[in-house]
Design a protein around this motif. Structure first.
Motif, mmCIF file in Angstrom:
data_model
loop_
_atom_site.group_PDB
_atom_site.id
_atom_site.type_symbol
_atom_site.label_atom_id
_atom_site.label_comp_id
_atom_site.label_asym_id
_atom_site.label_seq_id
_atom_site.Cartn_x
_atom_site.Cartn_y
_atom_site.Cartn_z
ATOM 1 N N ASP A 65 -3.429 -11.328 -5.508
ATOM 2 C CA ASP A 65 -4.683 -10.795 -6.035
ATOM 3 C C ASP A 65 -5.860 -11.409 -5.260
ATOM 4 N N ALA A 66 -6.519 -10.561 -4.477
ATOM 5 C CA ALA A 66 -7.645 -11.036 -3.671
ATOM 6 C C ALA A 66 -8.982 -10.572 -4.233
ATOM 7 N N THR A 67 -9.009 -10.201 -5.539
ATOM 8 C CA THR A 67 -10.233 -9.658 -6.114
ATOM 9 C C THR A 67 -11.149 -10.727 -6.699
ATOM 10 N N ASP A 68 -10.684 -11.979 -6.737
ATOM 11 C CA ASP A 68 -11.512 -13.085 -7.224
ATOM 12 C C ASP A 68 -11.217 -14.331 -6.400
ATOM 13 N N PRO A 69 -12.207 -15.218 -6.243
ATOM 14 C CA PRO A 69 -11.996 -16.434 -5.442
ATOM 15 C C PRO A 69 -10.988 -17.378 -6.094
ATOM 16 N N GLY A 92 19.105 -10.410 5.876
ATOM 17 C CA GLY A 92 19.241 -8.993 5.535
ATOM 18 C C GLY A 92 18.294 -8.543 4.450
ATOM 19 N N GLY A 93 17.597 -9.489 3.808
ATOM 20 C CA GLY A 93 16.648 -9.139 2.763
ATOM 21 C C GLY A 93 15.322 -8.656 3.343
ATOM 22 N N TYR A 94 14.708 -7.712 2.667
ATOM 23 C CA TYR A 94 13.460 -7.097 3.124
ATOM 24 C C TYR A 94 12.284 -7.688 2.359
ATOM 25 N N VAL A 95 11.180 -7.943 3.060
ATOM 26 C CA VAL A 95 9.992 -8.545 2.450
ATOM 27 C C VAL A 95 8.767 -7.703 2.791
ATOM 28 N N ARG A 96 7.939 -7.460 1.788
ATOM 29 C CA ARG A 96 6.633 -6.840 2.025
ATOM 30 C C ARG A 96 5.587 -7.630 1.246
ATOM 31 N N ILE A 97 4.542 -8.077 1.950
ATOM 32 C CA ILE A 97 3.477 -8.874 1.350
ATOM 33 C C ILE A 97 2.213 -8.023 1.271
ATOM 34 N N TYR A 98 1.618 -7.957 0.073
ATOM 35 C CA TYR A 98 0.409 -7.171 -0.133
ATOM 36 C C TYR A 98 -0.723 -8.062 -0.654
ATOM 37 N N THR A 99 -1.959 -7.603 -0.411
ATOM 38 C CA THR A 99 -3.094 -8.140 -1.161
ATOM 39 C C THR A 99 -3.673 -7.005 -2.002
ATOM 40 N N LEU A 100 -4.145 -7.367 -3.185
ATOM 41 C CA LEU A 100 -4.712 -6.411 -4.135
ATOM 42 C C LEU A 100 -6.208 -6.284 -3.875
ATOM 43 N N ASN A 101 -6.663 -5.047 -3.755
ATOM 44 C CA ASN A 101 -8.093 -4.771 -3.557
ATOM 45 C C ASN A 101 -8.684 -4.169 -4.830
ATOM 46 N N SER A 102 -9.992 -3.918 -4.813
ATOM 47 C CA SER A 102 -10.678 -3.527 -6.046
ATOM 48 C C SER A 102 -10.419 -2.082 -6.478
ATOM 49 N N ALA A 103 -10.116 -1.193 -5.548
ATOM 50 C CA ALA A 103 -9.852 0.206 -5.912
ATOM 51 C C ALA A 103 -8.420 0.345 -6.412
ATOM 52 N N ASN A 153 -9.920 -14.979 0.620
ATOM 53 C CA ASN A 153 -10.444 -15.743 -0.522
ATOM 54 C C ASN A 153 -11.955 -15.586 -0.533
ATOM 55 N N GLY A 154 -12.404 -14.407 -0.963
ATOM 56 C CA GLY A 154 -13.826 -14.101 -0.902
ATOM 57 C C GLY A 154 -14.505 -14.097 -2.261
ATOM 58 N N ASP A 155 -15.491 -13.221 -2.397
ATOM 59 C CA ASP A 155 -16.265 -13.118 -3.630
ATOM 60 C C ASP A 155 -15.543 -12.254 -4.655
ATOM 61 N N SER A 156 -16.039 -12.296 -5.880
ATOM 62 C CA SER A 156 -15.452 -11.493 -6.952
ATOM 63 C C SER A 156 -15.688 -10.010 -6.693
ATOM 64 N N ALA A 157 -14.653 -9.209 -6.965
ATOM 65 C CA ALA A 157 -14.754 -7.759 -6.799
ATOM 66 C C ALA A 157 -15.138 -7.116 -8.127
ATOM 67 N N SER A 158 -15.459 -5.839 -8.086
ATOM 68 C CA SER A 158 -15.906 -5.136 -9.288
ATOM 69 C C SER A 158 -14.755 -4.832 -10.239
ATOM 70 N N GLN A 159 -13.511 -4.768 -9.729
ATOM 71 C CA GLN A 159 -12.351 -4.460 -10.561
ATOM 72 C C GLN A 159 -11.150 -5.306 -10.112
ATOM 73 N N SER A 160 -10.205 -5.466 -11.031
ATOM 74 C CA SER A 160 -8.919 -6.101 -10.721
ATOM 75 C C SER A 160 -7.820 -5.184 -11.254
ATOM 76 N N PRO A 161 -7.418 -4.179 -10.494
ATOM 77 C CA PRO A 161 -6.451 -3.174 -10.967
ATOM 78 C C PRO A 161 -5.002 -3.610 -10.723
ATOM 79 N N ILE A 162 -4.561 -4.603 -11.467
ATOM 80 C CA ILE A 162 -3.231 -5.184 -11.260
ATOM 81 C C ILE A 162 -2.129 -4.174 -11.587
ATOM 82 N N MET A 163 -2.273 -3.466 -12.701
ATOM 83 C CA MET A 163 -1.251 -2.499 -13.107
ATOM 84 C C MET A 163 -1.087 -1.387 -12.075
#
Length: 272
Positions: A65-69, A92-103, A153-163
């Protein structure tokens, strides 16, 4: 006549002995070829994906979650837990790393690929351990060892759409062609887990699960997590209108109601 008969018998015995030895050698050679053939496919990977030829053995998704510091202390602990997570991904295991944005549904992919296995995972008879070690270092080991330092690790975003982020991962990865029927699916979410969107906000509604069910978020972002094991790396916030324990109970219920397996919640050190 007796002497000639003994010579004939001796010659026959020699012929039989030679035939037996030849037969044993033939069986041994066939066995050796069969052994080499049986091992020839093991450790082979797809050059374009670094995955086994039959597909990944497991799928691991990490959502950060990159929507808040995040404080320095918590970020250090997050990096430690990230390395532990990656260390558990088998060859043999597959990995995908994401960051969560505000939209809602907007994720940034930071890494995407299979663990090809290092040099110790291949047979020197049918593979080149040194070459595989170099591939592992270039394609998996080195990129993932450097990735924690690239976590935004920036400023707070307008939303945190985790779901919505979890739904996107389920649809784009766990339901994709990479997933085999019996392969393990792991989701690790590093977040304060405070869902905050226009459709539903825990700042406004608190942790009343019935209020969540009555919101449009349940119908919009609800997703089946059948077969998915979920771990939360919990970032504690000082200014939240509820207790962390109650928050953990909400997300446990959310995961289980969406048919996922809630494995554990790890509280990261530090206050944010």
């Amino acid at each position: 006549m007796a002497r000639r008969s003994r010579r004939r018998k001796t010659g026959q015995a020699g012929t039989i002995f030679a035939a037996v030895v030849l037969g044993i050698l033939s069986i041994a050679m066939l066995g050796g070829f069969a052994w080499m053939w049986s091992r020839s496919g093991k450790g082979q990977i797809d050059a374009s994906t670094n995955c086994p030829l039959g597909g990944p053995t497991s799928l691991t998704a990490v959502l950060i979650d990159a929507t808040d510091p995040i404080s320095a202390t918590t970020m250090t602990d997050l990096k430690n837990e990230f390395r532990k997570t990656i260390g558990k991904v088998e060859s043999g295991g597959y990995v995908r790393i994401y960051t969560l944005n505000s939209a809602p549904g907007d994720l940034t992919v930071m890494f995407d690929g299979c663990n090809p296995g290092d040099g110790s995972t291949v047979d020197s008879w049918t593979n080149n351990p040194a070459r595989r070690q170099k591939k592992w270092e270039d394609a998996f080991g080195d990129p993932l060892s450097k990735l924690p330092d690239q976590i935004p690790n920036g400023d707070s975003a307008s939303q945190s759409p985790i779901m919505a982020g979890i739904q996107k991962i389920k649809l784009s990865l766990f339901d994709s062609g990479l997933a085999k029927q019996d392969s393990a699916k792991r989701l690790v979410v590093a977040s304060d887990m405070i869902e905050h969107t226009a459709l539903y906000s825990q700042y406004r509604s608190g942790l009343d699960y019935q209020k969540y069910l009555a919101s449009a978020a349940d119908r919009t972002y609800g997703t089946s997590l059948d077969g998915v094991s979920v771990t939360i790396l919990y970032i504690d916030r000082a200014k939240k209108p509820f207790k962390s324990l109650d928050h953990a109970e909400f997300w446990t219920q959310w995961v289980q109601n969406h048919h996922g397996e809630f494995e554990k919640l790890v509280g990261l050190e530090g206050l944010n």
